[in-house]
Design a protein around this motif. Structure first.
Motif, PDB file in Angstrom:
ATOM      1  N   GLY A 180     -25.128 -25.039 -21.588  1.00 35.75           N
ATOM      2  CA  GLY A 180     -26.146 -25.331 -20.587  1.00 35.75           C
ATOM      3  C   GLY A 180     -26.048 -24.506 -19.326  1.00 35.75           C
ATOM      4  N   GLN A 181     -25.207 -23.475 -19.307  1.00 37.20           N
ATOM      5  CA  GLN A 181     -25.033 -22.675 -18.091  1.00 37.20           C
ATOM      6  C   GLN A 181     -26.279 -21.856 -17.803  1.00 37.20           C
ATOM      7  OE1 GLN A 181     -21.462 -20.343 -18.015  1.00 37.20           O
ATOM      8  NE2 GLN A 181     -21.964 -19.315 -16.092  1.00 37.20           N
ATOM      9  N   THR A 182     -26.637 -21.797 -16.527  1.00 34.38           N
ATOM     10  CA  THR A 182     -27.779 -20.995 -16.085  1.00 34.38           C
ATOM     11  C   THR A 182     -27.276 -19.837 -15.225  1.00 34.38           C
ATOM     12  OG1 THR A 182     -28.094 -22.386 -14.143  1.00 34.38           O
ATOM     13  CG2 THR A 182     -29.375 -22.945 -16.131  1.00 34.38           C
ATOM     14  N   ASP A 183     -28.112 -18.797 -15.121  1.00 39.34           N
ATOM     15  CA  ASP A 183     -27.725 -17.672 -14.271  1.00 39.34           C
ATOM     16  C   ASP A 183     -28.162 -17.946 -12.834  1.00 39.34           C
ATOM     17  OD1 ASP A 183     -30.445 -17.168 -14.155  1.00 39.34           O
ATOM     18  OD2 ASP A 183     -30.298 -15.090 -14.798  1.00 39.34           O
ATOM     19  N   LYS A 184     -27.985 -16.960 -11.938  1.00 37.64           N
ATOM     20  CA  LYS A 184     -28.265 -17.180 -10.518  1.00 37.64           C
ATOM     21  C   LYS A 184     -29.743 -17.425 -10.245  1.00 37.64           C
ATOM     22  CE  LYS A 184     -28.152 -13.741  -7.598  1.00 37.64           C
ATOM     23  NZ  LYS A 184     -27.704 -12.577  -6.795  1.00 37.64           N
ATOM     24  N   HIS A 185     -30.607 -17.088 -11.216  1.00 40.56           N
ATOM     25  CA  HIS A 185     -32.046 -17.318 -11.063  1.00 40.56           C
ATOM     26  C   HIS A 185     -32.504 -18.581 -11.782  1.00 40.56           C
ATOM     27  CE1 HIS A 185     -32.227 -13.457  -9.175  1.00 40.56           C
ATOM     28  NE2 HIS A 185     -31.861 -12.820 -10.274  1.00 40.56           N
ATOM     29  N   ARG A 202     -33.228 -10.913 -18.908  1.00 43.56           N
ATOM     30  CA  ARG A 202     -31.982 -10.313 -18.439  1.00 43.56           C
ATOM     31  C   ARG A 202     -31.308 -11.346 -17.530  1.00 43.56           C
ATOM     32  NH1 ARG A 202     -31.506  -4.595 -15.334  1.00 43.56           N
ATOM     33  NH2 ARG A 202     -31.542  -3.819 -17.461  1.00 43.56           N
ATOM     34  N   TYR A 203     -30.065 -11.653 -17.856  1.00 41.61           N
ATOM     35  CA  TYR A 203     -29.338 -12.666 -17.101  1.00 41.61           C
ATOM     36  C   TYR A 203     -28.499 -12.008 -16.014  1.00 41.61           C
ATOM     37  CZ  TYR A 203     -30.462 -15.172 -21.407  1.00 41.61           C
ATOM     38  OH  TYR A 203     -31.110 -15.705 -22.489  1.00 41.61           O
ATOM     39  N   VAL A 204     -28.417 -12.673 -14.855  1.00 40.46           N
ATOM     40  CA  VAL A 204     -27.608 -12.198 -13.744  1.00 40.46           C
ATOM     41  C   VAL A 204     -26.631 -13.305 -13.363  1.00 40.46           C
ATOM     42  CG1 VAL A 204     -27.593 -11.313 -11.394  1.00 40.46           C
ATOM     43  CG2 VAL A 204     -29.517 -10.779 -12.909  1.00 40.46           C
ATOM     44  N   ILE A 205     -25.331 -13.020 -13.478  1.00 40.07           N
ATOM     45  CA  ILE A 205     -24.294 -14.016 -13.198  1.00 40.07           C
ATOM     46  C   ILE A 205     -23.476 -13.524 -12.015  1.00 40.07           C
ATOM     47  CG2 ILE A 205     -22.225 -15.157 -14.057  1.00 40.07           C
ATOM     48  CD1 ILE A 205     -24.799 -13.948 -16.507  1.00 40.07           C
ATOM     49  N   ASP A 206     -23.372 -14.352 -10.986  1.00 37.32           N
ATOM     50  CA  ASP A 206     -22.729 -13.908  -9.753  1.00 37.32           C
ATOM     51  C   ASP A 206     -21.363 -14.529  -9.508  1.00 37.32           C
ATOM     52  OD1 ASP A 206     -23.580 -16.460  -9.331  1.00 37.32           O
ATOM     53  OD2 ASP A 206     -24.583 -16.074  -7.418  1.00 37.32           O
TER      54      ASP A 206
END
Length: 821
Positions: A377-382, A633-637
């Protein structure tokens, strides 16, 4: 002269008293046809920390030419204590490198003649001094060997090079390339391929080829094709300048048929509409010769629009120039041009000292090696839900961005620059434009002081960004310090001559050998004026594993399969393939610089002419298909990324990266020369100059600077090279230079000398402790402080009774330094 006296003569005496007179009596013009002590390489660059030295140049005792541009034979001389043929193997090695059919060896008693053509009837023949062959004899054999039987073909190959009187002459490999090409044309060959590594002067070579063919009358109208405007302009104003008023640059505005040498962009003479195909204003038989620069790019594909130009002028001779011939299952230079008539590789260029060597720093990041998987269930920064799977190096900066990864790479780059030279020109190759921009931002934030000094310290130079592209000329100009760091994706990968680039950073997954070789070529140029003699490759994506591929520096092999039913190369293995979620740099820029854009460049493109001197085409644009939807496109911070391994690989003298540890490599190389400690010590003690042994081992691939640093960390101070060898190779306990100097002082070594001599030797020992053995073996050190405080160099030498006494005292000092008691 009796034989006993003759055996006392030096090798040079044998040359001047016996070999040169024999050559001259045979009819050779000593001024025009004979080159003595001809050094034909520059000497491999040997890196010593931030300094460099040159290895030995390859030097032929004699090179004989029918004319200046037609070398025929090499002679290796030996003194009279050697047999007649003792120099033959060396002569043959030189003949092979210089592409000469004839080799001679002599000890002054006569000659051993080796005919590599086999046309004289015997491979090796013993000749008396008076039997040395005349120039015309060897020229006849040469012409028969190369298929130049008729007078017309001989007139072509006898046409001399262009000579501006400055003394500039082609290098030996350029002579080979020019002669093989001119001879191929003289024989009637109409498709010719030349392969020469980046930085070896392909354009100058092309000029000399065209000049000789043009002046001989064999080729009267020539077209030179390139696919970047800067290449055409540089060619016109630099190497091709001697053509003067006979030369023009093709434009869309006018088609003037009164010139003889035409330079053109592909894009300037082609287009999507028939009226844009300016080349058709010339008749198909107008040009006698078409030269295609960087022929691995747009013209390599059989179905390309650019290939249509070559098909249209099919009656002309076509000469392809490239550093990286393209050979895939659906694109082939060899299929079109045939096997290369001559190849000069990167490996050979480095070995000869005409190209810069490199070292590789491989950096492994934990997430690259181990992969990364999101939690359930993890989401990216967006806020996007991340697909549940393992993401690895193939994904990073393409369809998944780990922002901390970009920061980690930027930090490693900044660290290396700080440790070496923060102002060295650096190119960072990223996956795409977005990645290049993120890398720029990270570097700006990590180097605030440099950026405050000049905001152009770091620039993104990509096809879509006008501000960055405007700085391209400043980046490649050695006289302009800024920009220092360029982040890019494709724009700088080929054709851009960054002479002073000292650092290439690879954070891009590279699958194409052609693209990899082009990228490495950005660093191979040498610039003495700006102290550019080597470069570093910092690799985060395992791209440098391609160095181990035999295709990296081997002969190109055709793998083209033209049958329509053949399988195609998988999309992700295509050169420079773009990921599905990424738009490439803008099409015009791709046409300018990107080998990956050849497919796109072959499609109708209204931007194709943006680099020409002409106005863009007018009129309505044809309907364009809708672009496919971009995938997520996933962005992980918030995922940390760390360096878990770092490995330095050095380029060995065999042209291959050293894969074992530097200590293991050193042990192997030294034992090839000195099998036992006894052998090494005996040679060391007998040497008049210890530095000569150090230099000899450096030429064999011993990396002194790195080994001294490595062992110095263990000892707490710098060891002597002598101790490096004794410890690493023969397991002896090492000493530092200061420990050796102190040991000499404790022996009361200076007691037997008078005051001034003792002061000189004491100062020499201090110099040894500070800088090693090299300075104390040069008498010129007496002209420097602190020796000048003791007296003039002449007075100091006089204190030892003259130069022989001084030299003997230095040798005794060295014996005391290296005493094993």
């Amino acid at each position: 002269m009796d034989s006993a006296t003759k055996k006392q003569l030096s090798e040079r005496d044998i040359c001047s008293k016996f070999i040169t007179p024999a050559i001259e009596r045979a009819g050779w013009d000593l001024q025009e046809q004979v080159r003595e002590e001809f050094s034909f390489t520059a000497g491999r660059i040997i890196v010593r920390g931030r300094l460099h030295a040159r290895g030995r140049k390859r030097r032929a005792d004699y090179v004989l030419s029918f004319q200046k541009n037609q070398p025929l034979a090499v002679i290796k001389a030996k003194d009279n204590n050697h047999s007649l043929g003792d120099g033959m193997q060396q002569a043959l090695a030189y003949a092979e490198a210089l592409d000469l059919p004839f080799a001679f060896s002599s000890n002054g008693d006569g000659f051993l003649f080796h005919d590599r053509t086999g046309l004289s009837g015997q491979t090796e023949t013993t000749l008396a001094l008076h039997q040395f062959p005349a120039p015309q004899t060897l020229w006849e054999l040469y012409c028969r060997h190369h298929g130049l039987a008729d007078p017309a073909s001989r007139r072509i190959v006898e046409q001399p090079y262009y000579d501006d009187g400055s003394g500039r002459t082609p290098r030996y490999y350029q002579v080979n390339a020019v002669n093989r090409t001119v001879e191929a044309v003289a024989r009637g060959q109409n498709r010719i391929l030349l392969v020469m590594a980046t930085g070896t002067g392909k354009t100058y070579t092309a000029f000399q080829i065209i000049w000789r063919l043009w002046k001989s009358g064999r080729k009267k109208r020539i077209l030179f094709l390139a696919d970047r405007n800067i290449l055409v302009d540089q060619t016109k104003s630099n190497d091709f300048k001697p053509f003067g008023q006979a030369m023009t640059k093709v434009s869309r505005r006018t088609v003037d048929k009164s010139y003889e040498i035409y330079l053109s962009l592909y894009q300037a003479v082609t287009g999507s509409e028939e009226e844009q195909n300016i080349y058709k204003n010339f008749s198909p038989d107008f040009f006698d010769l078409v030269v295609i620069d960087e022929c691995h790019r747009g013209s390599a594909a059989a179905d390309s629009a650019w290939r249509a130009i070559l098909e249209y002028f099919s009656a002309a001779t076509h000469l392809g120039l490239t550093a990286t011939p393209k050979e895939t299952r659906d694109v082939s230079n060899i299929d079109y041009f045939g096997e290369p008539v001559y190849t000069y590789s990167l490996k050979q260029g480095i070995e000869d000292g005409f190209l810069a060597p490199y070292k590789v720093i491989r950096v492994d990041l934990d997430k690259d090696l181990q992969g990364w998987r999101p939690t359930k269930g993890q989401t990216d920064k967006h806020g996007q839900l991340i697909e549940d799977r393992v993401y690895n190096q193939k994904d990073f900066d393409r369809n998944l961005i780990l922002e901390q990864r970009t920061l980690t790479v930027a930090a490693k780059v900044s660290e290396l620059l700080t440790q070496t030279d923060p102002m060295q020109k650096t190119i960072i190759f990223c996956e795409d434009i977005d990645h290049a921009e993120r890398m720029r931002q990270a570097l700006v934030n990590l180097n605030p002081e440099r950026v405050r000094e000049n905001h152009k310290y770091v620039m993104r130079i990509t096809g879509d960004e006008l501000e960055g592209k405007a700085e391209l000329d400043n980046f490649i100009n050695p006289e302009q310090p800024y920009p220092v760091i360029a982040t890019t994706s494709k724009l700088l990968s080929t054709g851009v001559d960054v002479q002073t680039c000292k650092l290439i950073v690879l954070d891009q997954r590279i699958q194409s050998m052609t693209e990899f070789k082009q990228i490495i070529g950005r660093g191979t140029r040498i610039n003495d004026d700006y102290h550019k003699h080597w470069f570093t490759i910092l690799d985060f994506k395992k791209a440098t594993e391609l160095f181990a591929d035999p295709k990296f520096d081997g002969e190109p092999v055709q793998v083209y399969q033209p049958n329509p039913g053949d399988p195609m190369v998988p999309e992700d293995e295509q050169p420079g393939a773009q990921p599905p979620d990424q738009a490439p740099d803008d099409p015009a820029a791709l046409l300018q610089d990107d080998p990956a854009a050849e497919t796109a460049a072959d499609q109708p493109d209204q931007t194709a002419n943006w680099q020409s001197d002409d106005q863009p085409p007018t009129g309505p644009l044809p309907p364009q298909p809708e672009p496919p939807p971009k995938p997520t496109r996933y962005v992980i911070d918030n995922v940390p990324v760390q360096v878990i391994a770092e490995r330095v690989q050095y380029l060995g003298p065999d042209g291959k990266l050293i894969t074992e540890s530097l200590r293991d490599y050193t042990r192997q190389k030294v034992k090839e020369q000195y099998a036992t400690l006894h052998d090494f010590l005996r040679h060391w003690r007998r040497a008049d100059r210890k530095q000569a042994i150090i230099e000899e081992l450096a030429e064999r691939g011993i990396f002194w600077e790195e080994l001294i640093k490595d062992l110095g960390r263990q000892l707490g101070d710098e060891p002597d090279p002598f101790d490096v060898i004794c410890h690493i190779v023969y397991d002896q306990p090492p000493l530092t230079r200061r420990q050796r100097a102190e040991r000499v002082r404790k022996q009361n070594y200076f007691g037997k000398y008078r005051e001034t001599s003792r002061q000189v030797l004491d100062a020499l020992l201090d110099k040894y402790a500070d800088a090693g053995i090299e300075p104390i073996e040069d008498v010129k050190i007496l002209n420097l402080a602190p020796f000048t405080n003791l007296g003039s160099a002449l007075e100091l030498v006089g204190a030892f009774g003259g130069k022989p006494g001084y030299t003997e005292a230095v040798k005794e000092l060295e014996s005391a330094i290296y005493s094993t008691r």
